[in-house]
Design a protein around this motif. Structure first.
Motif, PDB file in Angstrom:
ATOM      1  N   THR A 202       0.663  -1.099  -0.157  1.00 54.53           N
ATOM      2  CA  THR A 202      -0.001  -0.007   0.084  1.00 54.53           C
ATOM      3  C   THR A 202       1.071   1.161  -0.015  1.00 54.53           C
ATOM      4  N   LYS A 203       0.595   2.213  -0.922  1.00 54.68           N
ATOM      5  CA  LYS A 203       1.644   3.365  -0.969  1.00 54.68           C
ATOM      6  C   LYS A 203       1.015   4.470   0.097  1.00 54.68           C
ATOM      7  N   GLN A 204       1.970   4.547   0.807  1.00 53.98           N
ATOM      8  CA  GLN A 204       1.725   5.818   1.959  1.00 53.98           C
ATOM      9  C   GLN A 204       1.320   7.304   1.192  1.00 53.98           C
ATOM     10  N   ALA A 205       0.934   8.227   1.584  1.00 53.64           N
ATOM     11  CA  ALA A 205       0.705   9.460   1.126  1.00 53.64           C
ATOM     12  C   ALA A 205       2.092  10.160   1.024  1.00 53.64           C
ATOM     13  N   SER A 206       3.079  10.003   1.747  1.00 49.08           N
ATOM     14  CA  SER A 206       4.502  10.688   1.202  1.00 49.08           C
ATOM     15  C   SER A 206       5.234   9.910   0.477  1.00 49.08           C
ATOM     16  N   ASP A 207       4.941   8.771   0.162  1.00 51.82           N
ATOM     17  CA  ASP A 207       5.917   7.829  -0.579  1.00 51.82           C
ATOM     18  C   ASP A 207       5.943   8.441  -1.963  1.00 51.82           C
ATOM     19  N   VAL A 208       7.335   8.207  -2.511  1.00 53.72           N
ATOM     20  CA  VAL A 208       7.465   8.121  -4.037  1.00 53.72           C
ATOM     21  C   VAL A 208       8.002   7.183  -4.605  1.00 53.72           C
ATOM     22  N   TRP A 209       7.106   6.711  -5.412  1.00 50.89           N
ATOM     23  CA  TRP A 209       7.480   5.158  -6.050  1.00 50.89           C
ATOM     24  C   TRP A 209       8.095   5.464  -7.333  1.00 50.89           C
ATOM     25  N   ALA A 313       2.081   5.136 -21.629  1.00 51.39           N
ATOM     26  CA  ALA A 313       0.907   5.541 -21.620  1.00 51.39           C
ATOM     27  C   ALA A 313       0.525   6.452 -20.329  1.00 51.39           C
ATOM     28  N   TYR A 314       1.753   6.573 -19.361  1.00 46.21           N
ATOM     29  CA  TYR A 314       1.370   7.380 -18.209  1.00 46.21           C
ATOM     30  C   TYR A 314       2.229   8.564 -18.252  1.00 46.21           C
ATOM     31  N   ASN A 315       1.564   9.756 -17.540  1.00 45.55           N
ATOM     32  CA  ASN A 315       2.248  10.999 -17.648  1.00 45.55           C
ATOM     33  C   ASN A 315       2.911  11.327 -16.398  1.00 45.55           C
ATOM     34  N   VAL A 316       4.301  10.321 -16.236  1.00 48.45           N
ATOM     35  CA  VAL A 316       4.899  10.425 -15.224  1.00 48.45           C
ATOM     36  C   VAL A 316       6.531  10.341 -15.772  1.00 48.45           C
ATOM     37  N   SER A 367      19.419  14.641  -8.694  1.00 49.22           N
ATOM     38  CA  SER A 367      19.085  15.998  -8.739  1.00 49.22           C
ATOM     39  C   SER A 367      18.317  16.183  -9.886  1.00 49.22           C
ATOM     40  N   GLN A 368      18.545  15.720 -11.109  1.00 49.27           N
ATOM     41  CA  GLN A 368      17.767  15.854 -12.553  1.00 49.27           C
ATOM     42  C   GLN A 368      16.487  15.123 -12.489  1.00 49.27           C
ATOM     43  N   LEU A 369      16.384  13.979 -11.637  1.00 48.56           N
ATOM     44  CA  LEU A 369      15.069  13.336 -11.663  1.00 48.56           C
ATOM     45  C   LEU A 369      14.028  14.209 -10.895  1.00 48.56           C
ATOM     46  N   GLU A 370      14.501  15.101  -9.660  1.00 47.99           N
ATOM     47  CA  GLU A 370      13.605  15.858  -9.057  1.00 47.99           C
ATOM     48  C   GLU A 370      13.102  17.085  -9.936  1.00 47.99           C
ATOM     49  N   ARG A 371      13.886  17.468 -10.782  1.00 48.70           N
ATOM     50  CA  ARG A 371      13.452  18.381 -11.730  1.00 48.70           C
ATOM     51  C   ARG A 371      12.478  17.865 -12.753  1.00 48.70           C
ATOM     52  N   LEU A 372      12.574  16.656 -13.145  1.00 42.79           N
ATOM     53  CA  LEU A 372      11.692  16.229 -14.215  1.00 42.79           C
ATOM     54  C   LEU A 372      10.266  16.018 -13.426  1.00 42.79           C
ATOM     55  N   PHE A 373      10.138  15.650 -12.328  1.00 41.44           N
ATOM     56  CA  PHE A 373       8.732  15.658 -11.514  1.00 41.44           C
ATOM     57  C   PHE A 373       8.070  17.013 -11.706  1.00 41.44           C
ATOM     58  N   ALA A 374       8.670  18.105 -11.767  1.00 45.77           N
ATOM     59  CA  ALA A 374       8.088  19.386 -11.747  1.00 45.77           C
ATOM     60  C   ALA A 374       7.781  19.549 -13.402  1.00 45.77           C
ATOM     61  N   ALA A 375       8.580  18.999 -14.433  1.00 48.63           N
ATOM     62  CA  ALA A 375       8.397  19.221 -15.764  1.00 48.63           C
ATOM     63  C   ALA A 375       7.065  18.538 -16.159  1.00 48.63           C
ATOM     64  N   MET A 376       6.977  17.018 -15.661  1.00 48.84           N
ATOM     65  CA  MET A 376       5.876  16.561 -16.059  1.00 48.84           C
ATOM     66  C   MET A 376       4.624  16.745 -15.514  1.00 48.84           C
ATOM     67  N   GLN A 377       4.703  17.510 -14.385  1.00 48.70           N
ATOM     68  CA  GLN A 377       3.335  18.042 -13.755  1.00 48.70           C
ATOM     69  C   GLN A 377       2.707  19.203 -14.391  1.00 48.70           C
ATOM     70  N   ASP A 378       3.625  19.654 -15.053  1.00 47.82           N
ATOM     71  CA  ASP A 378       3.153  21.076 -15.776  1.00 47.82           C
ATOM     72  C   ASP A 378       2.711  20.879 -17.400  1.00 47.82           C
TER      73      ASP A 378
END
Length: 419
Positions: A202-209, A313-316, A367-378
């Motif tokens: 079960t994924k917890q609210a704070s988890d990043v998988w 197929a997923y937007n992540v 460090s690059q991965l964390e920037r990609l999270f923001a890019a894919m949410q935009d």
């Protein structure tokens, strides 16, 4: 009075396609083929025939004759069906337990195939077709030359050769010009894995998988993913969603190396092993909850990756290596940033010594991965726009339309090559 339609004549009016793949076995090739079949229209009637899968088997006396007996049964089935066209979903392990024997058997089989056929080459061994010019002994190795001859001759008999990427097209074109008008590039189709099922975690609210989907095989680079995890915050978890390939030799040794790396880096509470994924619904459970997919694959000559197609197929964020199969969807100006390369395909190569492996900066990748999270949410980011284009351009419907055009070109006597 209008005469009643003859059912047998109606069925014969459909294009009859025999599909050769290990249809009845646990195999990525078979899963891809079954997915492809669901997208064909009523114009096509598919007849799947099960191919042998010799992965993980050892050679023994009489293997050649047993295999040829199996192939003769397959040829007999094809003749009984009398299809318009035969489509071979090729992997080397379907025709022999080693590359050399596989090439000879593939040549033997196609020589006796009396119906028009096309072949999808899911893997092309670069070192076999185009060895390093600096390695003279490899270039003049008689076994390599004989294998290369049989492989190319078998493909020359085909009416069409389907590849999944422009990279592998270049490899084949460098090896021989005789196939130039037969080659078609047709990337693997993209589509979400459907189904709802509960997973064991079960994924917890704070988890990043961060998730690696598919069989746990050496070339998939799990050790690099574990190393990357050690440079990320504690709420990041690595989900290894898959188990051993049922036919891979000595899988426990690789599994042990993953556990050893996790122990060394004190990550045992941040790595989630799901074991073998039994259903599409279970696979969907983990993919729907994933924050980023990791595909740190090594270069093994794959033409394409069904796992990459599923992830698209997923937007992540999708984080890959620079292996040929990982840039299939990134060769056009409006799709080139649909995924990101943060891994090296030589970092963890099990075919190289420590001195040959490329030094890799995992802290920079983190460090690059964390920037990609923001890019894919935009919604307006280049990455998000390119991902949407890929999802439309390489849908199952589009892929099946490409295959139908190839079949029709073959049956019409035209060269099938198209991109």
């Amino acid at each position: 009075m209008k005469p009643k339609a003859n059912i047998s004549e109606f069925r014969r009016a459909l294009m009859r396609v025999v599909l050769l793949t290990p249809w009845d076995q646990k195999c990525g090739n078979a899963e891809y083929s079954k997915h492809l079949v669901t997208g064909f229209s009523d114009e096509v009637e598919i007849f799947p025939i099960d191919l042998p899968n010799l992965m993980g088997t050892r050679r023994s006396f009489g293997d050649k004759y047993k295999l040829h007996k199996d192939f003769r049964r397959i040829l007999q089935k094809i003749n009984e069906i009398d299809p318009d066209i035969v489509h071979i979903q090729h992997e080397f392990v379907f025709f022999g337990s080693g590359t050399s024997r596989s090439c000879v058997n593939f040549d033997w089989f196609t020589k006796r195939l009396r119906h028009p056929f096309v072949v999808t080459m899911h893997t092309l061994p670069v070192k076999l077709l185009n060895p390093d010019k600096r390695k003279l002994l490899r270039r003049i190795d008689p076994r390599r030359l004989i294998s290369r001859f049989h492989l190319i001759r078998a493909m020359e008999r085909a009416r069409g050769v389907i590849l999944h990427s422009q990279s592998t097209q270049r490899v084949l074109m460098q090896a021989t010009k005789s196939l130039s008008d037969k080659i078609s590039v047709c990337p693997l189709p993209i589509g979400k894995v459907e189904g709802t099922s509960a997973g064991i975690y079960t994924k917890q609210a704070s988890d990043v998988w961060l998730t690696i989907i598919g069989f746990v095989s050496r070339y998939k680079g799990h050790l690099s993913a574990v190393e990357l995890l050690s440079h990320l915050p504690n709420n990041f978890k690595l989900v290894i969603a898959g188990g051993f390939h049922p036919k891979e030799g000595n899988p426990e040794a690789y599994w042990s190396s993953i556990l050893s790396k996790a122990d060394q880096l004190n990550l045992s509470d941040r790595i989630l092993f799901t074991d073998f994924i039994k259903t599409k619904a279970e696979q969907s459970y983990y993919m729907e909850r994933t924050d980023a997919f990791l595909l740190p694959y090594q270069e093994v000559g794959q033409s394409g990756s069904a796992v990459l197609a599923d992830c698209m197929a997923y937007n992540v964020p999708i984080i890959t290596s620079d292996a040929m199969s990982m840039i299939v969807y990134r060769t056009e100006s409006d799709t080139c940033f649909s995924s990101s390369i943060l891994f090296s395909s030589t970092q963890e190569s099990y075919r190289q010594t420590d001195a040959q492996r490329e030094v890799f900066d995992f802290s920079l990748a983190a460090s690059q991965l964390e920037r990609l999270f923001a890019a894919m949410q935009d919604q307006n980011s280049v990455q998000r726009k390119h991902r949407k284009t890929v999802q439309t351009r390489f849908s199952l419907e589009e892929t099946c339309s490409r295959h139908l055009r190839i079949y029709n070109d073959v049956l019409g006597g035209k060269a099938s090559g198209r991109n």
